[in-house]
Design an enzyme around this catalytic site. Structure first.
Site, mmCIF file in Angstrom:
data_model
loop_
_atom_site.group_PDB
_atom_site.id
_atom_site.type_symbol
_atom_site.label_atom_id
_atom_site.label_comp_id
_atom_site.label_asym_id
_atom_site.label_seq_id
_atom_site.Cartn_x
_atom_site.Cartn_y
_atom_site.Cartn_z
ATOM 1 N N TYR A 59 133.089 -53.615 11.258
ATOM 2 C CA TYR A 59 132.638 -54.147 12.549
ATOM 3 C C TYR A 59 131.110 -54.045 12.689
ATOM 4 O O TYR A 59 130.425 -55.029 13.013
ATOM 5 C CB TYR A 59 133.325 -53.385 13.704
ATOM 6 C CG TYR A 59 132.609 -53.624 14.989
ATOM 7 C CD1 TYR A 59 132.745 -54.838 15.652
ATOM 8 C CD2 TYR A 59 131.722 -52.676 15.509
ATOM 9 C CE1 TYR A 59 132.043 -55.102 16.801
ATOM 10 C CE2 TYR A 59 131.013 -52.933 16.658
ATOM 11 C CZ TYR A 59 131.179 -54.142 17.296
ATOM 12 O OH TYR A 59 130.459 -54.406 18.428
ATOM 13 N N ASP A 118 135.987 -56.065 17.191
ATOM 14 C CA ASP A 118 136.107 -54.755 17.837
ATOM 15 C C ASP A 118 137.312 -54.844 18.786
ATOM 16 O O ASP A 118 138.048 -55.832 18.772
ATOM 17 C CB ASP A 118 134.811 -54.362 18.553
ATOM 18 C CG ASP A 118 134.552 -55.233 19.783
ATOM 19 O OD1 ASP A 118 135.254 -56.264 19.956
ATOM 20 O OD2 ASP A 118 133.659 -54.884 20.568
ATOM 21 N N GLU A 178 125.412 -50.315 18.356
ATOM 22 C CA GLU A 178 126.813 -50.567 17.988
ATOM 23 C C GLU A 178 127.557 -49.273 17.698
ATOM 24 O O GLU A 178 128.728 -49.136 18.028
ATOM 25 C CB GLU A 178 126.887 -51.515 16.779
ATOM 26 C CG GLU A 178 126.399 -52.925 17.069
ATOM 27 C CD GLU A 178 127.211 -53.627 18.165
ATOM 28 O OE1 GLU A 178 128.331 -53.192 18.466
ATOM 29 O OE2 GLU A 178 126.696 -54.612 18.730
#
Ligand code: SF4
Length: 350
Positions: A117, A135, A34
């Site tokens: 996020y 996102d 991520e």
């Protein structure tokens, strides 16, 4: 709502791309993926992700690595602050929790380098916590599905976060969040979304109201500002002078030929024979358009060693280390893409 969830999940399970981080529930691996995926394309990330996990397979391995090792593994991926912050976060977890990754979004938010996020992604995908995430892809999908007519960099982001939390599928939050991300990445794209292939087209307000191209609303970003710089590529037969940028600066932790910002007099050592203005290198970042004038010097190893000492003093605010690195060992230090361009530009044509 249940039908929207069901359809998105079914679509995701049938159409999702097979990506390496989707084959694991390891929270650390999901964390790495991520962070790397922020501002970076999937194709670019895949090889970096695999190399990074081979080099640092656990939180502890990352925490125990030196900053140079981490930056070397990140070199070329850009946005180097991400790597520094993740390294700090791994050290925090090693020192406070024996390397264990927290299991809830709230706890994850307390880890350095983990924003809302990433916390949502790790909590929902690795631990099945029913929390949403937003996102860029999810923001676009939600802004169109629910016709959020607000700036998505301001109040629209808060509204999208609330919708994402309310919408998430309680029994499969990880898959649901990834379904929204995947829809945004492959179908509900910024320009020319493939609405005919969208599993929720019939409930999309932007589509019914014919406002797909008008959403999301995002205030225009200021054009990157120009910044003039000057770099010195000082070489001997076997080495080149490089400095490691201080952690708090742009490109912090990365190595580069010594560089100054602005048009002022460059503090290059007077005993070096310097060819001025041998190249001009342009490099565009999100907020900056860099124009680096390159000076070059080639001389004896002893002059280079003295130059390192002098530059470490005169440019001490920028570099926490300056040394002559063997040219056959450049792969062993973390060089930014800009540094590689500057080195290549100073090299005389073969
Ligand atoms: S219908 Fe079109 S605009 Fe609406 S969510 Fe689907 S792809 Fe996006």
């Amino acid at each position: 709502m249940p039908s929207l969830r069901r359809r998105l999940l079914a679509w995701y399970r049938a159409h999702r791309r097979d990506l390496p981080w989707r084959r694991t529930r390891d929270p650390y691996a999901i964390w790495v993926s991520e962070i790397m995926l922020q501002q970076t394309r999937v194709d670019t990330v895949v090889p970096y992700y695999e190399r990074f996990l081979t080099a640092f397979p656990t939180v502890r391995a990352l925490a125990d690595a030196s900053s140079d090792e981490v930056m070397r593994a990140w070199a070329g991926l850009g946005y180097y602050r991400r790597a520094r912050m993740m390294h700090e976060g791994a050290r925090q977890l090693r020192d406070q929790a024996g390397g264990a990754v927290p299991t809830t979004r709230d706890e994850l938010r307390a880890v350095r380098g983990i924003g809302p996020y990433t916390a949502g992604a790790i909590a929902s995908i690795a631990f099945g916590e029913a929390v949403g995430l937003v996102d860029g892809n999810v923001a676009r999908v939600l802004s169109r599905l629910f016709a959020i007519d607000l700036d998505m960099k301001a109040s629209g982001a808060r509204v999208a976060a609330e919708i994402a939390d309310a919408l998430v599928a309680p029994r499969a939050p990880g898959d649901f969040n990834q379904a929204l991300m995947e829809l945004g990445a492959t179908v509900c794209t910024p320009r020319g979304p493939a609405c005919h292939a969208c599993p929720v087209a019939d409930v999309c307000r932007a589509r019914t109201e014919r406002r797909v191209d008008a959403l999301p609303r995002v205030a225009p970003r200021a054009a990157p500002r120009g910044l003039a710089m000057r770099a010195l590529v000082a070489t001997s037969a076997e080495a080149v002078v490089l400095g490691r940028r201080r952690a708090t600066l742009r490109f912090g932790g990365m190595w580069e030929p010594p560089c100054i910002e602005g048009e002022g007099e460059a503090p290059w050592p007077t005993w070096l024979t310097i060819a001025r203005d041998v190249a001009l290198v342009r490099h565009v970042l999100t907020h900056r358009r860099l124009e680096v004038t390159v000076d070059a010097s080639h001389g004896r190893a002893s002059a280079l060693e003295r130059a390192c000492v002098a530059l470490a003093t005169s440019l001490g605010d920028t570099y926490d280390a300056v040394c002559a690195v063997r040219t056959d060992a450049l792969d062993s230090v973390g060089l930014s893409t800009l540094a590689k361009k500057v080195l290549a530009a100073a090299r005389p044509p073969a």
